[in-house]
Write a protein that holds these residues in place. Structure first.
Motif, mmCIF file in Angstrom:
data_model
loop_
_atom_site.group_PDB
_atom_site.id
_atom_site.type_symbol
_atom_site.label_atom_id
_atom_site.label_comp_id
_atom_site.label_asym_id
_atom_site.label_seq_id
_atom_site.Cartn_x
_atom_site.Cartn_y
_atom_site.Cartn_z
ATOM 1 N N ASP A 28 2.889 9.656 -10.970
ATOM 2 C CA ASP A 28 3.968 9.068 -10.471
ATOM 3 C C ASP A 28 3.721 7.378 -10.391
ATOM 4 O OD1 ASP A 28 5.941 7.998 -9.544
ATOM 5 O OD2 ASP A 28 5.260 9.136 -6.992
ATOM 6 N N GLY A 29 3.110 7.027 -11.308
ATOM 7 C CA GLY A 29 2.426 5.404 -10.967
ATOM 8 C C GLY A 29 1.477 4.828 -10.098
ATOM 9 N N TYR A 30 0.529 5.929 -9.914
ATOM 10 C CA TYR A 30 -0.500 5.770 -8.925
ATOM 11 C C TYR A 30 -1.715 4.541 -9.130
ATOM 12 C CZ TYR A 30 0.852 8.801 -4.656
ATOM 13 O OH TYR A 30 1.954 8.409 -3.786
ATOM 14 N N ASN A 31 -1.878 3.556 -8.833
ATOM 15 C CA ASN A 31 -3.542 3.037 -10.079
ATOM 16 C C ASN A 31 -4.640 2.657 -8.794
ATOM 17 O OD1 ASN A 31 -4.465 1.337 -12.077
ATOM 18 N ND2 ASN A 31 -3.687 0.307 -11.400
ATOM 19 N N HIS A 32 -5.415 3.632 -7.903
ATOM 20 C CA HIS A 32 -5.693 3.774 -6.723
ATOM 21 C C HIS A 32 -7.474 2.557 -7.281
ATOM 22 C CE1 HIS A 32 -4.052 7.659 -6.677
ATOM 23 N NE2 HIS A 32 -3.519 7.222 -5.625
ATOM 24 N N ALA A 40 0.661 -0.717 -0.181
ATOM 25 C CA ALA A 40 -0.150 0.172 0.076
ATOM 26 C C ALA A 40 1.292 1.747 0.169
ATOM 27 C CB ALA A 40 -0.695 0.302 1.229
ATOM 28 N N ARG A 41 1.127 2.838 -1.366
ATOM 29 C CA ARG A 41 1.046 3.198 -1.039
ATOM 30 C C ARG A 41 1.104 4.434 -0.552
ATOM 31 N NH1 ARG A 41 3.117 4.935 -7.247
ATOM 32 N NH2 ARG A 41 4.388 6.737 -5.905
ATOM 33 N N ASN A 42 -0.286 4.108 -0.192
ATOM 34 C CA ASN A 42 -0.905 5.510 0.272
ATOM 35 C C ASN A 42 -2.311 5.648 0.570
ATOM 36 O OD1 ASN A 42 -1.800 5.438 -2.430
ATOM 37 N ND2 ASN A 42 -2.522 7.440 -2.995
ATOM 38 N N THR A 43 -3.504 6.303 1.529
ATOM 39 C CA THR A 43 -4.609 6.795 1.963
ATOM 40 C C THR A 43 -5.144 7.241 1.803
ATOM 41 O OG1 THR A 43 -3.560 4.075 3.587
ATOM 42 C CG2 THR A 43 -6.362 5.779 3.925
ATOM 43 N N TRP A 44 -5.930 7.401 0.733
ATOM 44 C CA TRP A 44 -6.005 9.521 0.761
ATOM 45 C C TRP A 44 -7.930 9.636 0.754
ATOM 46 C CZ3 TRP A 44 -3.704 10.284 -4.594
ATOM 47 C CH2 TRP A 44 -1.813 10.463 -4.363
ATOM 48 N N ALA A 45 -7.899 10.558 0.949
ATOM 49 C CA ALA A 45 -8.953 11.181 0.979
ATOM 50 C C ALA A 45 -10.362 10.324 1.860
ATOM 51 C CB ALA A 45 -9.975 11.808 -0.173
ATOM 52 N N PRO A 46 -10.376 9.888 2.585
ATOM 53 C CA PRO A 46 -11.476 9.457 3.595
ATOM 54 C C PRO A 46 -12.356 9.729 3.986
ATOM 55 C CG PRO A 46 -9.149 10.062 5.185
ATOM 56 C CD PRO A 46 -9.424 10.544 4.394
ATOM 57 N N GLU A 47 -13.897 9.294 3.886
ATOM 58 C CA GLU A 47 -14.841 9.693 4.457
ATOM 59 C C GLU A 47 -15.184 8.830 4.970
ATOM 60 O OE1 GLU A 47 -17.131 12.168 1.969
ATOM 61 O OE2 GLU A 47 -15.932 12.916 0.999
ATOM 62 N N PRO A 104 -13.951 0.354 -10.679
ATOM 63 C CA PRO A 104 -15.116 0.074 -11.901
ATOM 64 C C PRO A 104 -14.376 0.260 -12.919
ATOM 65 C CG PRO A 104 -13.922 2.793 -10.610
ATOM 66 C CD PRO A 104 -13.085 0.962 -9.991
ATOM 67 N N GLY A 105 -12.906 -0.436 -12.752
ATOM 68 C CA GLY A 105 -12.104 -0.552 -13.986
ATOM 69 C C GLY A 105 -11.215 0.900 -14.719
ATOM 70 N N PHE A 106 -10.551 1.263 -14.110
ATOM 71 C CA PHE A 106 -10.271 2.274 -14.160
ATOM 72 C C PHE A 106 -9.821 2.723 -12.409
ATOM 73 C CE2 PHE A 106 -14.342 4.446 -14.400
ATOM 74 C CZ PHE A 106 -14.791 5.236 -13.027
ATOM 75 N N ASN A 107 -8.233 4.136 -12.184
ATOM 76 C CA ASN A 107 -8.700 4.256 -11.244
ATOM 77 C C ASN A 107 -8.848 5.168 -10.740
ATOM 78 O OD1 ASN A 107 -6.038 5.847 -9.516
ATOM 79 N ND2 ASN A 107 -4.787 6.705 -11.254
ATOM 80 N N VAL A 108 -9.327 5.257 -9.097
ATOM 81 C CA VAL A 108 -10.453 6.277 -9.060
ATOM 82 C C VAL A 108 -10.254 7.261 -8.151
ATOM 83 C CG1 VAL A 108 -11.295 4.103 -7.832
ATOM 84 C CG2 VAL A 108 -12.657 6.007 -8.521
ATOM 85 N N ALA A 142 -9.318 5.792 -1.406
ATOM 86 C CA ALA A 142 -8.810 5.491 -2.106
ATOM 87 C C ALA A 142 -6.858 5.077 -1.734
ATOM 88 C CB ALA A 142 -8.460 6.685 -3.314
ATOM 89 N N THR A 143 -6.265 3.869 -2.560
ATOM 90 C CA THR A 143 -5.327 3.491 -2.606
ATOM 91 C C THR A 143 -4.690 2.587 -3.621
ATOM 92 O OG1 THR A 143 -5.511 2.933 0.434
ATOM 93 C CG2 THR A 143 -3.596 1.908 -0.951
ATOM 94 N N THR A 144 -3.913 2.856 -3.795
ATOM 95 C CA THR A 144 -3.155 2.508 -4.399
ATOM 96 C C THR A 144 -2.057 1.169 -4.101
ATOM 97 O OG1 THR A 144 -2.077 3.851 -6.125
ATOM 98 C CG2 THR A 144 -0.894 2.564 -6.202
ATOM 99 N N ILE A 145 -1.967 0.043 -4.584
ATOM 100 C CA ILE A 145 -1.309 -1.434 -4.077
ATOM 101 C C ILE A 145 -0.642 -2.046 -4.961
ATOM 102 C CG2 ILE A 145 -1.346 -3.768 -2.887
ATOM 103 C CD1 ILE A 145 -4.312 -2.864 -1.985
#
Length: 308
Positions: A157-161, A119-126, A183-187, A141-144
């Motif tokens: 930077d290669g993020y793919n959430h 896991a690279r990040n943990t963004w915008a929690p709701e 959803p089949g895309f970076n979200v 949202a997280t990129t693994i």
């Protein structure tokens, strides 16, 4: 007749007083280093910063000590519960609670992605509350690294959430982290609200090649999903992120950060399909970055207005 007219007038005044809402916009400035900012509005369009746009809460958790993307909800317990992004590259989120949006509990770090080595990040929690199950869902949202190679890209930077979540009933114990939406895309930047018998997810398509960077909608009968295929984009020819929404009468109003243009935008719809740009009708504090909108009581706003 005079008595009847007088009673009708009293009922009209009473209805409009009760119908008037007091809205709070929780947001951050700059990189989120100074903490929580709040603005208020009576109509959902014209916003005024509280406390002269000074921070209400200074961040203390994580190495970076940031407070980006604050999300505040009023819980079933009457408390305000807040989560936020603590860092660009951490595996957890921040959490605190308050009775009045002024005095806050000790800040906590919730390590929601700690078990995911890649896991690279943990963004915008709701947070969204499910009345049917008496449960709160926290999602972000997280990129693994190595996951979802079909949408991998070297851009950004290669993020793919994808969107992930935990559930809790008390903000003390939490479920295991699970995938919420692919959803089949970076979200990123999902926000979910209840609409009658369904849940509506506003989200950002973060795809860089080819550029999307717009807002879309997905639906589900259950808070934890599964969610539908994402709709066509609902925003225009600009980059948008950080949606937050409120419903005024029959109209949905979605605010978002036009971050490349360094300003805010808004769109309006009565059916969640046909949207009108109302950016020219809104006014927000200078430098505002995205966050969330909630409704508070008149006495709560009065107390906030007294803070210097």
């Amino acid at each position: 007749m005079k008595k009847l007219l007088f009673l009708s007038f009293i009922l009209f005044i009473s209805f409009n007083v009760n119908a008037q809402k007091n809205y709070i916009f929780a947001y951050f400035n700059n990189n989120g280093q100074d903490g929580l900012h709040l603005a208020y509005s009576k109509d959902g369009y014209q916003w005024t910063a509280l406390k002269n746009d000074k921070s209400f809460l200074t961040p203390t958790v994580s190495k970076d000590k940031l407070m980006r993307d604050p999300c505040i909800v009023r819980g079933a317990d009457g408390l305000f519960h807040m989560v936020w992004t603590v860092s660009w590259k951490d595996k957890g989120i921040g959490y605190a609670s308050s009775k009045d949006l002024i005095n806050w509990s000790e800040q906590q770090f919730i390590p929601v992605m700690a078990k995911e080595e890649g896991a690279r990040n943990t963004w915008a929690p709701e947070i969204t509350y499910d009345e049917a199950t008496k449960t709160y869902m926290i999602y972000w949202a997280t990129t693994i690294i190595g996951k979802f190679p079909e949408t991998a890209s070297k851009a950004d930077d290669g993020y793919n959430h994808r969107m992930y979540y935990v559930t809790t009933k008390d903000f003390k114990t939490f479920s295991e982290t699970k995938l919420l939406y692919d959803p089949g895309f970076n979200v990123i930047d999902a926000t979910i609200v209840k609409d009658k018998n369904r849940f509506v997810m506003f989200l950002k398509d973060e795809t860089r090649e080819p550029d999307q960077k717009n807002l879309k909608i997905a639906y589900s009968d259950n808070l934890v999903g599964p969610y539908s295929k994402a709709s066509p984009k609902i925003t225009g020819n600009y980059w948008a992120e950080g949606p937050t929404t409120l419903k005024i009468g029959n109209d949905w109003l979605v605010y978002f950060d036009k971050y490349r243009d360094h300003k805010y935008g808004a769109i309006q719809s009565a059916d969640l399909v046909n949207w009108t740009d109302v950016s020219a009708k809104i006014s927000l504090p200078k430098g505002i970055r995205h966050g969330t909108i909630l409704t508070i009581k008149k006495k709560e706003l009065k107390k906030l207005l007294a803070v210097n």
